[in-house]
Design an enzyme around this catalytic site. Structure first.
Site, PDB file in Angstrom:
ATOM      1  N   HIS A 377       0.836  -1.203   0.000  1.00  0.00           N
ATOM      2  CA  HIS A 377       0.000   0.000   0.000  1.00  0.00           C
ATOM      3  C   HIS A 377       0.869   1.251   0.000  1.00  0.00           C
ATOM      4  O   HIS A 377       1.913   1.295   0.655  1.00  0.00           O
ATOM      5  CB  HIS A 377      -0.934   0.015   1.214  1.00  0.00           C
ATOM      6  CG  HIS A 377      -2.140  -0.851   1.039  1.00  0.00           C
ATOM      7  ND1 HIS A 377      -3.367  -0.358   0.675  1.00  0.00           N
ATOM      8  CD2 HIS A 377      -2.307  -2.190   1.152  1.00  0.00           C
ATOM      9  CE1 HIS A 377      -4.231  -1.337   0.586  1.00  0.00           C
ATOM     10  NE2 HIS A 377      -3.611  -2.474   0.864  1.00  0.00           N
ATOM     11  N   PRO A 378       0.466   2.301  -0.702  1.00  0.00           N
ATOM     12  CA  PRO A 378       1.238   3.543  -0.736  1.00  0.00           C
ATOM     13  C   PRO A 378       0.996   4.383   0.516  1.00  0.00           C
ATOM     14  O   PRO A 378      -0.001   4.214   1.218  1.00  0.00           O
ATOM     15  CB  PRO A 378       0.665   4.255  -1.970  1.00  0.00           C
ATOM     16  CG  PRO A 378      -0.771   3.811  -2.009  1.00  0.00           C
ATOM     17  CD  PRO A 378      -0.745   2.362  -1.547  1.00  0.00           C
ATOM     18  N   SER A 394      -6.271   3.266  -5.815  1.00  0.00           N
ATOM     19  CA  SER A 394      -5.749   4.127  -4.758  1.00  0.00           C
ATOM     20  C   SER A 394      -5.933   5.599  -5.096  1.00  0.00           C
ATOM     21  O   SER A 394      -6.246   6.425  -4.233  1.00  0.00           O
ATOM     22  CB  SER A 394      -4.267   3.824  -4.513  1.00  0.00           C
ATOM     23  OG  SER A 394      -4.112   2.550  -3.919  1.00  0.00           O
ATOM     24  N   GLU A 397      -9.522   6.431  -4.373  1.00  0.00           N
ATOM     25  CA  GLU A 397      -9.808   6.411  -2.939  1.00  0.00           C
ATOM     26  C   GLU A 397      -9.253   7.648  -2.249  1.00  0.00           C
ATOM     27  O   GLU A 397      -9.932   8.284  -1.432  1.00  0.00           O
ATOM     28  CB  GLU A 397      -9.231   5.129  -2.330  1.00  0.00           C
ATOM     29  CG  GLU A 397     -10.025   3.877  -2.717  1.00  0.00           C
ATOM     30  CD  GLU A 397      -9.206   2.602  -2.634  1.00  0.00           C
ATOM     31  OE1 GLU A 397      -9.750   1.536  -2.974  1.00  0.00           O
ATOM     32  OE2 GLU A 397      -8.013   2.661  -2.233  1.00  0.00           O
ATOM     33  N   GLN A 398      -8.007   8.010  -2.555  1.00  0.00           N
ATOM     34  CA  GLN A 398      -7.420   9.173  -1.906  1.00  0.00           C
ATOM     35  C   GLN A 398      -8.116  10.465  -2.342  1.00  0.00           C
ATOM     36  O   GLN A 398      -8.319  11.382  -1.537  1.00  0.00           O
ATOM     37  CB  GLN A 398      -5.917   9.232  -2.178  1.00  0.00           C
ATOM     38  CG  GLN A 398      -5.164   8.060  -1.560  1.00  0.00           C
ATOM     39  CD  GLN A 398      -3.691   8.341  -1.332  1.00  0.00           C
ATOM     40  OE1 GLN A 398      -3.269   9.491  -1.272  1.00  0.00           O
ATOM     41  NE2 GLN A 398      -2.906   7.262  -1.172  1.00  0.00           N
ATOM     42  N   PHE A 429       0.971   3.700   6.930  1.00  0.00           N
ATOM     43  CA  PHE A 429      -0.340   3.901   7.542  1.00  0.00           C
ATOM     44  C   PHE A 429      -1.422   3.593   6.511  1.00  0.00           C
ATOM     45  O   PHE A 429      -1.402   4.119   5.398  1.00  0.00           O
ATOM     46  CB  PHE A 429      -0.463   5.352   8.011  1.00  0.00           C
ATOM     47  CG  PHE A 429      -1.814   5.699   8.580  1.00  0.00           C
ATOM     48  CD1 PHE A 429      -2.185   5.265   9.852  1.00  0.00           C
ATOM     49  CD2 PHE A 429      -2.711   6.452   7.844  1.00  0.00           C
ATOM     50  CE1 PHE A 429      -3.427   5.587  10.381  1.00  0.00           C
ATOM     51  CE2 PHE A 429      -3.961   6.784   8.366  1.00  0.00           C
ATOM     52  CZ  PHE A 429      -4.322   6.342   9.628  1.00  0.00           C
ATOM     53  N   ILE A 430      -2.365   2.714   6.911  1.00  0.00           N
ATOM     54  CA  ILE A 430      -3.431   2.290   5.992  1.00  0.00           C
ATOM     55  C   ILE A 430      -4.770   2.580   6.646  1.00  0.00           C
ATOM     56  O   ILE A 430      -5.003   2.233   7.811  1.00  0.00           O
ATOM     57  CB  ILE A 430      -3.308   0.788   5.658  1.00  0.00           C
ATOM     58  CG1 ILE A 430      -1.966   0.501   4.984  1.00  0.00           C
ATOM     59  CG2 ILE A 430      -4.461   0.350   4.750  1.00  0.00           C
ATOM     60  CD1 ILE A 430      -1.663  -0.987   4.838  1.00  0.00           C
ATOM     61  N   ALA A 432      -9.147   3.042   5.436  1.00  0.00           N
ATOM     62  CA  ALA A 432     -10.187   3.062   4.397  1.00  0.00           C
ATOM     63  C   ALA A 432     -10.694   4.489   4.292  1.00  0.00           C
ATOM     64  O   ALA A 432     -11.585   4.908   5.041  1.00  0.00           O
ATOM     65  CB  ALA A 432     -11.313   2.095   4.733  1.00  0.00           C
ATOM     66  N   VAL A 433     -10.115   5.255   3.391  1.00  0.00           N
ATOM     67  CA  VAL A 433     -10.396   6.690   3.353  1.00  0.00           C
ATOM     68  C   VAL A 433     -11.851   6.992   3.013  1.00  0.00           C
ATOM     69  O   VAL A 433     -12.344   8.077   3.328  1.00  0.00           O
ATOM     70  CB  VAL A 433      -9.455   7.418   2.365  1.00  0.00           C
ATOM     71  CG1 VAL A 433      -8.016   7.292   2.828  1.00  0.00           C
ATOM     72  CG2 VAL A 433      -9.613   6.867   0.958  1.00  0.00           C
TER      73      VAL A 433
END
Length: 477
Positions: A377-378, A394, A397-398, A429-430, A432-433
């Site tokens: 994950h980024p 991603s 999501e971001q 850090f992950i 679910a945005v």
């Protein structure tokens, strides 16, 4: 597709419509569809006169009845004859008097021996669906034998009534019945299931087949089985209770269907018929009650809720499955590969169902393997985002939380938090945005950096699973 390409699958559908059944949209905004079925079997039952090996033993008023090999059972025959001679006409008067059209499940050989009754059915504009060729067990028939019986039932039914049947119900069916009837290709609906309160579609090769489920509990057969009904009042009370629940659900915005089944020789008896009459009188006191034939329900469902095909995960081969779902867990297609080896079935053709399978694969992996997923994950709003090198998922999501439009000050805060977090835990850090906005992400970030490694590893894995669910919901129902 080879055996190694497709692991064994579980064929039963245990999900159906799930928690969100469709709005039936019954005509006139009806709150419930109450559908009456009269099984006409008299003259089609087991009997050596019909070429059978023994007499009938099913659904009569004879306690503990058993087949009589190579003999006629005079008492059993006369009970069936009562259904044709008296019970049918009592029910005919009841429903024509109430102005309620019904569906007949007609055994073809029984219909052929009942020209007066068939004429009355047609004059009343009742639907005559097929109840098979004979009222016998089909469980031990070979597929070829049953297929031939289906074809002969259609031929004889058409000859006797003037039109081919559009609906089918065998009743004493085999595991092959629904498939064989669907393959015949000419039925608007099949009713050999008891699995729902609404019609639904199944796929049989290239055919989308409508299923209108039937009932064995709101059914007068319980007068001839234990535990069962002994009085017409008990039958009425059960039907009333079922109707009241379904009517209330319909009033709350979830209209359903109520099937009621009965037989000439059972409910046609006066004391039993009184309970059915009481129920008819009861529902006629309500607004928003639709009393159709089953073919009317089928026509409505075909028009209002046509079938919708999509690529079903449990039917996919390995290559197709991994291509479709290998990116759900970031850059970790092995999660999909292992999930595809599980016992998948129709219940896994939804976002929630497939998510469960993928999570099982992820959860049973080693800690090192799960950490590799975390590392894939980024960083949030990190260097990859600035360089526009995130995956499409991603990036979307971001952006949903505004992380693609940070001020210089906000970017500096994220950069410092990312640096501190990664230094402490060894993975990015992950979160679910889609569950957050920019402010709540920052607050959660600051809180979680104070966790222990074990706590944060577990939380990061939960967030990976949450992200996967959102991604699946964009692909599946």
């Amino acid at each position: 597709m080879t055996a190694t390409d497709m692991p064994p699958r579980y064929p039963r559908n245990m999900i159906g419509y799930g928690a969100t059944p469709p709005d039936a949209q019954w005509p006139g905004g009806a709150k419930v569809a109450v559908q009456f079925v009269l099984n006409y079997e008299e003259g089609g039952e087991n009997n050596i006169l019909h070429g059978d090996a023994a007499s009938e033993a099913f659904l009569s008023d004879i306690p503990g009845a058993a087949p009589w090999p190579e003999q006629r059972h005079w008492n059993m025959e006369s009970i069936y004859e009562y259904g044709a001679r008296a019970g049918f006409w009592r029910l005919h008067r009841m429903f024509t008097g109430a102005g309620i059209p019904i569906t007949i499940y007609g055994v073809a050989t029984a219909l052929a021996r009942a020209p007066e009754q068939v004429a009355a059915m047609l004059e009343a504009e009742w639907e005559i669906a097929s109840h098979g060729l004979k009222w016998v067990e089909h469980k031990d028939m070979s597929p070829d034998e049953e297929r031939a019986a289906i074809a002969e039932a259609i031929r004889l039914h058409t000859e006797v009534t003037g039109t081919r049947p559009r609906g089918w119900y065998t009743g004493r069916c085999s595991v092959n019945t629904v498939r064989l009837v669907a393959e015949e290709g000419g039925f608007d609906y099949i009713s050999d299931t008891y699995d729902d309160d609404l019609p639904h579609w199944i796929e049989v090769d290239d055919r989308d087949q409508l299923i209108i489920p039937y009932t064995l509990e709101a059914n007068d057969m319980r007068f001839a089985t234990a535990p069962g009904y002994t009085t017409g009042e008990q039958f009425f009370q059960y039907l009333k209770d079922a109707f009241d629940v379904l009517y209330a659900e319909g009033a709350a915005g979830a209209p359903k269907m109520m099937s009621i089944g009965f037989h000439c020789r059972l409910i046609g008896r006066p004391g039993k018929a009184a309970g059915l009459q009481r129920f008819i009188d009861y529902i006629q006191g309500f607004e928003g009650v639709w009393c159709p034939r089953r073919i009317d329900i089928a026509e409505h469902w075909h028009k209002t809720h046509p079938p919708h095909r999509f690529a079903r995960p449990h039917q996919m081969g390995r290559g197709e499955f991994v291509a479709a779902y290998g990116g759900i867990f970031e850059h970790s297609q092995w999660v999909a590969e292992r999930a595809q080896d599980l016992e998948l079935g129709p219940a896994h053709d939804t976002a929630t169902g497939l998510h469960n399978a993928l999570c099982r694969s992820f959860r049973r992996a080693t800690e090192a393997e799960r950490k590799a997923v975390l590392l894939a994950h980024p960083d949030l709003a990190g260097r990859l985002a600035a360089a526009k090198r995130l995956t499409a998922e991603s990036t979307s999501e971001q952006a949903s939380a505004g992380l693609d439009a940070l001020t210089d000050a906000e970017r500096a805060i994220f950069t410092q938090l990312n640096t501190d977090y990664t230094a402490k835990f060894g993975f990015p850090f992950i979160i679910a945005v889609r569950d957050h906005d920019k402010a709540s992400i920052l607050a959660t970030f600051a809180r979680r950096v104070e966790n222990t490694r074990a706590e944060e590893f577990a939380e990061a894995c939960r967030q990976v699973e949450r992200i996967a669910l959102y991604r699946l919901k964009e692909l599946l129902p």
